[in-house]
Design a protein around this motif. Structure first.
Motif, PDB file in Angstrom:
ATOM      1  N   MET A   1       0.840  -1.205   0.000  1.00 45.70           N
ATOM      2  CA  MET A   1       0.000   0.000   0.000  1.00 45.70           C
ATOM      3  C   MET A   1       0.875   1.255   0.000  1.00 45.70           C
ATOM      4  O   MET A   1       1.838   1.337   0.754  1.00 45.70           O
ATOM      5  CB  MET A   1      -0.889   0.003   1.243  1.00 45.70           C
ATOM      6  N   HIS A   2       0.484   2.218  -0.846  1.00 42.56           N
ATOM      7  CA  HIS A   2       1.248   3.457  -0.928  1.00 42.56           C
ATOM      8  C   HIS A   2       1.005   4.325   0.299  1.00 42.56           C
ATOM      9  O   HIS A   2      -0.047   4.272   0.911  1.00 42.56           O
ATOM     10  CB  HIS A   2       0.827   4.256  -2.172  1.00 42.56           C
TER      11      HIS A   2
ATOM     12  N   GLU B   1      -1.202   4.209  10.247  1.00 47.91           N
ATOM     13  CA  GLU B   1      -0.186   5.237  10.530  1.00 47.91           C
ATOM     14  C   GLU B   1       1.213   4.706  10.203  1.00 47.91           C
ATOM     15  O   GLU B   1       2.025   5.396   9.591  1.00 47.91           O
ATOM     16  CB  GLU B   1      -0.251   5.676  11.994  1.00 47.91           C
ATOM     17  N   ALA B   2       1.481   3.455  10.616  1.00 47.48           N
ATOM     18  CA  ALA B   2       2.800   2.860  10.353  1.00 47.48           C
ATOM     19  C   ALA B   2       3.117   2.903   8.852  1.00 47.48           C
ATOM     20  O   ALA B   2       4.262   3.107   8.449  1.00 47.48           O
ATOM     21  CB  ALA B   2       2.832   1.424  10.868  1.00 47.48           C
ATOM     22  N   LEU B   3       2.077   2.733   8.033  1.00 47.19           N
ATOM     23  CA  LEU B   3       2.259   2.732   6.579  1.00 47.19           C
ATOM     24  C   LEU B   3       2.447   4.134   5.994  1.00 47.19           C
ATOM     25  O   LEU B   3       2.723   4.276   4.800  1.00 47.19           O
ATOM     26  CB  LEU B   3       1.061   2.047   5.913  1.00 47.19           C
TER      27      LEU B   3
ATOM     28  N   ASP C   1      10.546  -2.153   2.153  1.00 44.00           N
ATOM     29  CA  ASP C   1       9.511  -2.794   1.346  1.00 44.00           C
ATOM     30  C   ASP C   1       8.897  -3.991   2.073  1.00 44.00           C
ATOM     31  O   ASP C   1       7.700  -4.230   1.991  1.00 44.00           O
ATOM     32  CB  ASP C   1      10.093  -3.271   0.006  1.00 44.00           C
ATOM     33  N   THR C   2       9.751  -4.738   2.778  1.00 39.09           N
ATOM     34  CA  THR C   2       9.249  -5.929   3.481  1.00 39.09           C
ATOM     35  C   THR C   2       8.263  -5.523   4.571  1.00 39.09           C
ATOM     36  O   THR C   2       7.185  -6.114   4.709  1.00 39.09           O
ATOM     37  CB  THR C   2      10.424  -6.688   4.177  1.00 39.09           C
ATOM     38  N   LEU C   3       8.661  -4.511   5.322  1.00 38.39           N
ATOM     39  CA  LEU C   3       7.780  -4.033   6.395  1.00 38.39           C
ATOM     40  C   LEU C   3       6.471  -3.506   5.800  1.00 38.39           C
ATOM     41  O   LEU C   3       5.379  -3.778   6.309  1.00 38.39           O
ATOM     42  CB  LEU C   3       8.518  -2.932   7.168  1.00 38.39           C
ATOM     43  N   ARG C   4       6.583  -2.773   4.702  1.00 41.51           N
ATOM     44  CA  ARG C   4       5.386  -2.217   4.052  1.00 41.51           C
ATOM     45  C   ARG C   4       4.443  -3.341   3.614  1.00 41.51           C
ATOM     46  O   ARG C   4       3.238  -3.267   3.805  1.00 41.51           O
ATOM     47  CB  ARG C   4       5.792  -1.339   2.856  1.00 41.51           C
ATOM     48  N   GLN C   5       5.033  -4.395   3.055  1.00 38.38           N
ATOM     49  CA  GLN C   5       4.228  -5.519   2.586  1.00 38.38           C
ATOM     50  C   GLN C   5       3.503  -6.185   3.764  1.00 38.38           C
ATOM     51  O   GLN C   5       2.294  -6.446   3.714  1.00 38.38           O
ATOM     52  CB  GLN C   5       5.161  -6.522   1.866  1.00 38.38           C
ATOM     53  N   ARG C   6       4.245  -6.419   4.858  1.00 41.22           N
ATOM     54  CA  ARG C   6       3.638  -7.100   6.013  1.00 41.22           C
ATOM     55  C   ARG C   6       2.575  -6.232   6.672  1.00 41.22           C
ATOM     56  O   ARG C   6       1.512  -6.717   7.072  1.00 41.22           O
ATOM     57  CB  ARG C   6       4.732  -7.475   7.021  1.00 41.22           C
ATOM     58  N   LEU C   7       2.837  -4.944   6.759  1.00 43.15           N
ATOM     59  CA  LEU C   7       1.845  -4.037   7.358  1.00 43.15           C
ATOM     60  C   LEU C   7       0.596  -3.945   6.471  1.00 43.15           C
ATOM     61  O   LEU C   7      -0.536  -3.909   6.983  1.00 43.15           O
ATOM     62  CB  LEU C   7       2.446  -2.643   7.562  1.00 43.15           C
TER      63      LEU C   7
ATOM     64  N   THR D   1       8.173  -1.686  13.557  1.00 43.94           N
ATOM     65  CA  THR D   1       8.090  -0.444  12.772  1.00 43.94           C
ATOM     66  C   THR D   1       8.630   0.727  13.579  1.00 43.94           C
ATOM     67  O   THR D   1       9.366   1.570  13.066  1.00 43.94           O
ATOM     68  CB  THR D   1       6.617  -0.149  12.380  1.00 43.94           C
ATOM     69  N   SER D   2       8.265   0.755  14.858  1.00 41.53           N
ATOM     70  CA  SER D   2       8.716   1.838  15.725  1.00 41.53           C
ATOM     71  C   SER D   2      10.243   1.863  15.805  1.00 41.53           C
ATOM     72  O   SER D   2      10.870   2.922  15.664  1.00 41.53           O
ATOM     73  CB  SER D   2       8.106   1.656  17.121  1.00 41.53           C
ATOM     74  N   GLU D   3      10.854   0.695  16.011  1.00 45.04           N
ATOM     75  CA  GLU D   3      12.321   0.614  16.086  1.00 45.04           C
ATOM     76  C   GLU D   3      12.936   1.142  14.793  1.00 45.04           C
ATOM     77  O   GLU D   3      13.881   1.916  14.819  1.00 45.04           O
ATOM     78  CB  GLU D   3      12.776  -0.845  16.286  1.00 45.04           C
ATOM     79  N   TYR D   4      12.364   0.721  13.682  1.00 44.46           N
ATOM     80  CA  TYR D   4      12.885   1.099  12.366  1.00 44.46           C
ATOM     81  C   TYR D   4      12.803   2.623  12.174  1.00 44.46           C
ATOM     82  O   TYR D   4      13.777   3.273  11.828  1.00 44.46           O
ATOM     83  CB  TYR D   4      12.083   0.373  11.276  1.00 44.46           C
ATOM     84  N   ILE D   5      11.622   3.160  12.431  1.00 48.50           N
ATOM     85  CA  ILE D   5      11.424   4.601  12.180  1.00 48.50           C
ATOM     86  C   ILE D   5      12.281   5.449  13.115  1.00 48.50           C
ATOM     87  O   ILE D   5      12.899   6.424  12.696  1.00 48.50           O
ATOM     88  CB  ILE D   5       9.934   4.993  12.337  1.00 48.50           C
ATOM     89  N   ARG D   6      12.327   5.041  14.385  1.00 45.67           N
ATOM     90  CA  ARG D   6      13.101   5.846  15.337  1.00 45.67           C
ATOM     91  C   ARG D   6      14.599   5.804  14.999  1.00 45.67           C
ATOM     92  O   ARG D   6      15.294   6.794  15.150  1.00 45.67           O
ATOM     93  CB  ARG D   6      12.807   5.422  16.774  1.00 45.67           C
ATOM     94  N   SER D   7      15.057   4.656  14.508  1.00 44.93           N
ATOM     95  CA  SER D   7      16.474   4.562  14.101  1.00 44.93           C
ATOM     96  C   SER D   7      16.738   5.463  12.894  1.00 44.93           C
ATOM     97  O   SER D   7      17.725   6.194  12.852  1.00 44.93           O
ATOM     98  CB  SER D   7      16.829   3.125  13.695  1.00 44.93           C
ATOM     99  N   GLN D   8      15.824   5.389  11.927  1.00 43.86           N
ATOM    100  CA  GLN D   8      15.980   6.206  10.714  1.00 43.86           C
ATOM    101  C   GLN D   8      15.944   7.695  11.046  1.00 43.86           C
ATOM    102  O   GLN D   8      16.767   8.460  10.556  1.00 43.86           O
ATOM    103  CB  GLN D   8      14.849   5.900   9.714  1.00 43.86           C
TER     104      GLN D   8
END
Ligand code: SF4
Length: 283
Positions: free
Chosen positions: A1-2, A120-122, A128-134, A171-178
């Motif tokens: 999903m975009h 929201e996570a999306l 891409d993997t996270l986006r697909q799973r979410l 997702t939270s770990e990923y975004i906060r790291s980024q």
């Protein structure tokens, strides 16, 4: 999903009381406290609920001791149950469905809350993997909201929540790291999950990218604090002073959390959260 589709979904999640049979004022129990002037058992209409499912003290809820009613937000679960699950049949006209309808409402509320978090996570820039799973998870949750009443009541909410929670943590770990590395250029914020900071003075603190999941921030002083990139899922912000605070990119913040906090015109919020009217009226 975009990202754009996810933004539209997240922003569309809001209550339309004109399409609901006053479910929050009927299905849920109310315990007399500083937030509610009365006790009311579950599955019983509040004495202030009118025949047309409108609240007769709507304009004066806070001054009449019903502060809690101005905090509540079903994200649209009420109208979904009223108009979709029960196809516009109200519990007043069809008392035979009332019990089922009142029991379905809290189930739908939980599904809507999960949908809001996953959508929201999306909206973030993620792998891409996270986006697909979410995306798959979001679709599953949306499908659940279309089930029949009996099927909704049969959902095992604990098993349903578990994969969602794991995904949101990831997702939270990923975004906060980024955000820490690429946007703020700081070390990732510390993990303070479930911490008791009730009444703590955190005025002006730089808390960027901290993990404050489930933290107790009741009546904390967060005035002018920098809460960008902070995971606030499930944090208790009741009466926290967030005047002038920056929550513009806080993660997993809800309208209910903001409604329960004390802010002002200078508080910066994410686009999907509206500043509560009582902040400006001072009630
Ligand atoms: S006071 Fe009004 S908004 Fe609150 S529960 Fe009663 S009818 Fe609903």
């Amino acid at each position: 999903m975009h990202k754009e589709t996810a933004i539209n979904i997240r922003e569309s999640l809001s209550a339309d009381c004109s399409q609901c049979f006053g479910l929050c004022c009927t299905a849920l129990n109310i315990v007399a406290s500083s937030d509610f002037a009365i006790n009311k058992p579950a599955e019983t209409p509040c004495p202030n609920l009118q025949q047309d499912f409108r609240c007769k003290i709507h304009k004066n809820l806070r001054t009449q001791g019903f502060k809690g009613c101005t905090v509540f937000d079903c994200l649209g679960a009420g109208q979904k149950v009223s108009q979709h699950t029960f196809k516009g049949q109200s519990w007043r006209e069809h008392p035979e469905v009332s019990k089922k309808m009142f029991n379905v409402f809290p189930v739908m509320e939980q599904l809507y809350e999960m949908i809001a978090f996953v959508a929201e996570a999306l909206t973030y820039t993620i792998s891409d993997t996270l986006r697909q799973r979410l995306s798959e998870q979001l679709e599953k949750l949306q499908d659940l909201t279309d089930l029949e009443a009996e099927q909704l009541l049969a959902i095992d909410m604990i098993s349903c929540r578990q994969p969602v929670n794991m995904l949101l943590l990831e997702t939270s770990e990923y975004i906060r790291s980024q955000l820490s590395a690429n946007v703020f250029k700081i070390k990732k914020g510390k993990q303070y999950r479930g911490i008791d900071w009730v009444g703590k003075n955190l005025k002006g603190k730089d808390l960027r990218t901290t993990d404050l999941r489930g933290a107790y921030l009741i009546a904390a002083n967060l005035q002018n604090a920098d809460l960008r990139g902070v995971d606030l899922i499930g944090a208790d912000l009741r009466d926290a002073n967030i005047s002038g605070a920056n929550l513009s990119t806080s993660l997993f913040l809800t309208q209910m959390q903001i409604n329960s906090a004390k802010g002002d015109k200078q508080t910066k919020l994410p686009t999907y959260i509206q500043p509560p009217t009582h902040w400006l009226s001072g009630t």
